[in-house]
Design an enzyme around this catalytic site. Structure first.
Site, PDB file in Angstrom:
ATOM      1  N   TYR A 155       0.923  -1.210   0.101  1.00 56.82           N
ATOM      2  CA  TYR A 155       0.052   0.046  -0.081  1.00 56.82           C
ATOM      3  C   TYR A 155       0.924   1.305   0.041  1.00 56.82           C
ATOM      4  O   TYR A 155       0.577   2.059  -0.676  1.00 56.82           O
ATOM      5  CB  TYR A 155      -0.857   0.016   1.138  1.00 56.82           C
ATOM      6  CG  TYR A 155      -1.687   1.248   1.543  1.00 56.82           C
ATOM      7  CD1 TYR A 155      -2.955   1.193   0.519  1.00 56.82           C
ATOM      8  CD2 TYR A 155      -1.529   2.122   2.347  1.00 56.82           C
ATOM      9  CE1 TYR A 155      -3.735   2.254   0.773  1.00 56.82           C
ATOM     10  CE2 TYR A 155      -2.440   3.281   2.481  1.00 56.82           C
ATOM     11  CZ  TYR A 155      -3.580   3.156   1.732  1.00 56.82           C
ATOM     12  OH  TYR A 155      -4.419   4.244   1.978  1.00 56.82           O
ATOM     13  N   LYS A 159       1.204   4.250  -2.793  1.00 55.41           N
ATOM     14  CA  LYS A 159       0.917   5.644  -2.408  1.00 55.41           C
ATOM     15  C   LYS A 159       2.080   6.586  -2.741  1.00 55.41           C
ATOM     16  O   LYS A 159       1.826   7.752  -3.398  1.00 55.41           O
ATOM     17  CB  LYS A 159       0.418   5.590  -1.192  1.00 55.41           C
ATOM     18  CG  LYS A 159      -0.879   5.237  -0.790  1.00 55.41           C
ATOM     19  CD  LYS A 159      -1.905   5.640  -1.793  1.00 55.41           C
ATOM     20  CE  LYS A 159      -3.222   5.056  -1.651  1.00 55.41           C
ATOM     21  NZ  LYS A 159      -4.358   5.560  -2.325  1.00 55.41           N
TER      22      LYS A 159
HETATM   23  P1  NAP Z   1     -13.121   3.141   1.070  1.00 54.44           P
HETATM   24  O1  NAP Z   1     -14.403   3.516   1.841  1.00 54.44           O
HETATM   25  O2  NAP Z   1     -12.718   1.667   0.879  1.00 54.44           O
HETATM   26  O3  NAP Z   1     -13.717   3.581  -0.431  1.00 54.44           O
HETATM   27  C1  NAP Z   1     -12.953   3.128  -1.669  1.00 54.44           C
HETATM   28  C2  NAP Z   1     -13.605   2.861  -2.838  1.00 54.44           C
HETATM   29  O4  NAP Z   1     -12.916   2.394  -3.893  1.00 54.44           O
HETATM   30  C3  NAP Z   1     -14.839   1.770  -2.380  1.00 54.44           C
HETATM   31  O5  NAP Z   1     -16.001   1.758  -2.918  1.00 54.44           O
HETATM   32  C4  NAP Z   1     -14.184   0.724  -3.073  1.00 54.44           C
HETATM   33  O6  NAP Z   1     -14.929  -0.571  -3.525  1.00 54.44           O
HETATM   34  C5  NAP Z   1     -13.545   1.225  -4.398  1.00 54.44           C
HETATM   35  N1  NAP Z   1     -12.733   0.379  -5.372  1.00 54.44           N
HETATM   36  C6  NAP Z   1     -12.112  -0.397  -4.653  1.00 54.44           C
HETATM   37  N2  NAP Z   1     -11.090  -1.158  -5.882  1.00 54.44           N
HETATM   38  C7  NAP Z   1     -11.730  -0.610  -7.116  1.00 54.44           C
HETATM   39  C8  NAP Z   1     -11.625  -0.676  -8.324  1.00 54.44           C
HETATM   40  N3  NAP Z   1     -10.683  -1.730  -8.891  1.00 54.44           N
HETATM   41  N4  NAP Z   1     -12.227  -0.006  -9.235  1.00 54.44           N
HETATM   42  C9  NAP Z   1     -13.220   1.131  -8.786  1.00 54.44           C
HETATM   43  N5  NAP Z   1     -13.385   1.120  -7.430  1.00 54.44           N
HETATM   44  C10 NAP Z   1     -12.832   0.560  -6.707  1.00 54.44           C
HETATM   45  O7  NAP Z   1     -11.985   3.843   1.242  1.00 54.44           O
HETATM   46  P2  NAP Z   1     -11.618   5.521   1.608  1.00 54.44           P
HETATM   47  O8  NAP Z   1     -11.092   5.414   3.166  1.00 54.44           O
HETATM   48  O9  NAP Z   1     -12.728   6.207   1.370  1.00 54.44           O
HETATM   49  O10 NAP Z   1     -10.268   5.694   0.757  1.00 54.44           O
HETATM   50  C11 NAP Z   1     -10.380   6.483  -0.454  1.00 54.44           C
HETATM   51  C12 NAP Z   1      -8.913   6.835  -0.777  1.00 54.44           C
HETATM   52  O11 NAP Z   1      -8.196   7.579   0.181  1.00 54.44           O
HETATM   53  C13 NAP Z   1      -8.041   5.289  -1.158  1.00 54.44           C
HETATM   54  O12 NAP Z   1      -7.312   5.569  -2.055  1.00 54.44           O
HETATM   55  C14 NAP Z   1      -7.409   5.314   0.236  1.00 54.44           C
HETATM   56  O13 NAP Z   1      -5.833   4.578  -0.081  1.00 54.44           O
HETATM   57  C15 NAP Z   1      -7.041   6.763   0.561  1.00 54.44           C
HETATM   58  N6  NAP Z   1      -6.578   6.962   2.068  1.00 54.44           N
HETATM   59  C16 NAP Z   1      -7.594   6.677   2.908  1.00 54.44           C
HETATM   60  C17 NAP Z   1      -7.227   6.959   4.196  1.00 54.44           C
HETATM   61  C18 NAP Z   1      -8.322   6.647   5.267  1.00 54.44           C
HETATM   62  O14 NAP Z   1      -7.696   6.836   6.674  1.00 54.44           O
HETATM   63  N7  NAP Z   1      -9.280   6.359   5.110  1.00 54.44           N
HETATM   64  C19 NAP Z   1      -6.005   7.577   4.691  1.00 54.44           C
HETATM   65  C20 NAP Z   1      -4.982   7.780   3.555  1.00 54.44           C
HETATM   66  C21 NAP Z   1      -5.489   7.638   2.129  1.00 54.44           C
HETATM   67  P3  NAP Z   1     -14.749  -1.878  -2.440  1.00 54.44           P
HETATM   68  O15 NAP Z   1     -15.308  -1.375  -1.080  1.00 54.44           O
HETATM   69  O16 NAP Z   1     -15.735  -2.868  -3.269  1.00 54.44           O
HETATM   70  O17 NAP Z   1     -13.411  -2.202  -2.520  1.00 54.44           O
END
Ligand code: NAP
Length: 247
Positions: A155, A159
């Protein structure tokens, strides 16, 4: 006039969490938002509620790691809406584990969605953006892409990859009126972090100077700024939204 009136924005991973917040804020700002995700029911529900609130939403079920499918959807979006102004590469997954024991498939799955997904969409939208001599691309990175994280080599590498992709692409397309930046969230309340055990959450809180977790809205605010005309002279940058956890 709303600030994103007549803009067309693509947001990947838009069915929940950070991507949903970004899509809703863009729609509130007047943009036509193309929501991309793999979760059909959730995506259609978000698009439906944006439309019910008077916004313009277009839901597209696409796996960001599938190059041919991404190219087809971007072609269809450009034909349907006539332009593509914004791309937010937000879709992301985790498959955590120590490197020594990490399965090759867990490495490949994370790099395929998080890094190759950003490559696929960025390359696909460029023709339209270059033709228009205007575009804004924002990659959602992570604090761990800057500081590392034990148990998340795949991961973190993905990133760090989207940060380097943003900086390199910013150098390639700056002369065409296109900016490319990254936003690096810290610990944000979402499905991704809800899964973490209590002791891990507590340990994070201790190293966050603002003493609270962030919300999807906090990340979206930074993204809206980078997509706006106020950020016209900002490219190749990483904006951290992490409560001071890494500085
Ligand atoms: P999340 O709630 O898991 O939402 C991510 C969405 O992307 C989900 O609906 C997921 O579907 C979808 N997805 C996964 N694989 C995909 C694919 N191949 N094609 C299209 N859509 C896909 O995550 P989030 O926390 O909102 O995070 C959003 C972004 O912010 C991510 O890039 C994450 O790495 C980054 N981020 C998050 C945090 C945090 O603390 N939450 C911190 C730093 C960075 P599924 O649920 O089916 O997988």
């Amino acid at each position: 006039m709303k600030r994103f009136e007549s803009r067309v924005s693509i947001v990947t991973g838009a069915s929940q969490g950070i991507g949903e917040a970004i899509a809703r804020d863009l729609a509130d700002g007047g943009a036509t938002v193309v929501l991309v995700d793999v979760q059909r029911d959730k995506l259609e529900a978000v698009a439906g509620s944006i439309a019910a609130a008077g916004g313009r939403a277009d839901a597209r079920i696409v796996d960001v790691g599938d190059t041919a499918a991404v190219e087809a959807v971007v072609t269809a979006v450009a034909a349907a809406h006539g332009r593509i102004d914004h791309l937010v590469n937000n879709a992301g997954i985790t498959r955590d584990g120590l490197l020594m024991r990490m399965k090759e498939e867990d490495w490949d799955a994370v790099l395929r969605v998080n890094l190759k997904g950003a490559f696929n969409f960025s390359r696909a939208v460029l023709r339209t953006m270059i033709g228009a001599r205007y575009g804004r691309i924002v990659n959602i990175a992570s604090v761990v892409g800057l500081m590392g994280s034990a148990g998340q080599t795949n991961y973190s590498a993905s990133k760090a990859g989207v940060i380097a992709l943003a900086r390199s692409l910013a150098r390639e397309v700056g002369s065409r009126g296109i900016t490319v930046n990254a936003v690096a969230p810290g610990f944000i309340v979402s499905a991704m972090t809800d899964a973490l055990p209590e002791d891990v959450r507590k340990a994070y809180l201790e190293i966050i100077p603002l003493k609270k977790f962030g919300l999807p809205k906090d990340v979206s605010s930074a993204v809206q700024f980078l997509l706006s005309d106020d950020a016209a002279y900002i490219t190749g940058q990483v904006v951290s939204v992490n409560g001071g956890m890494y500085m």
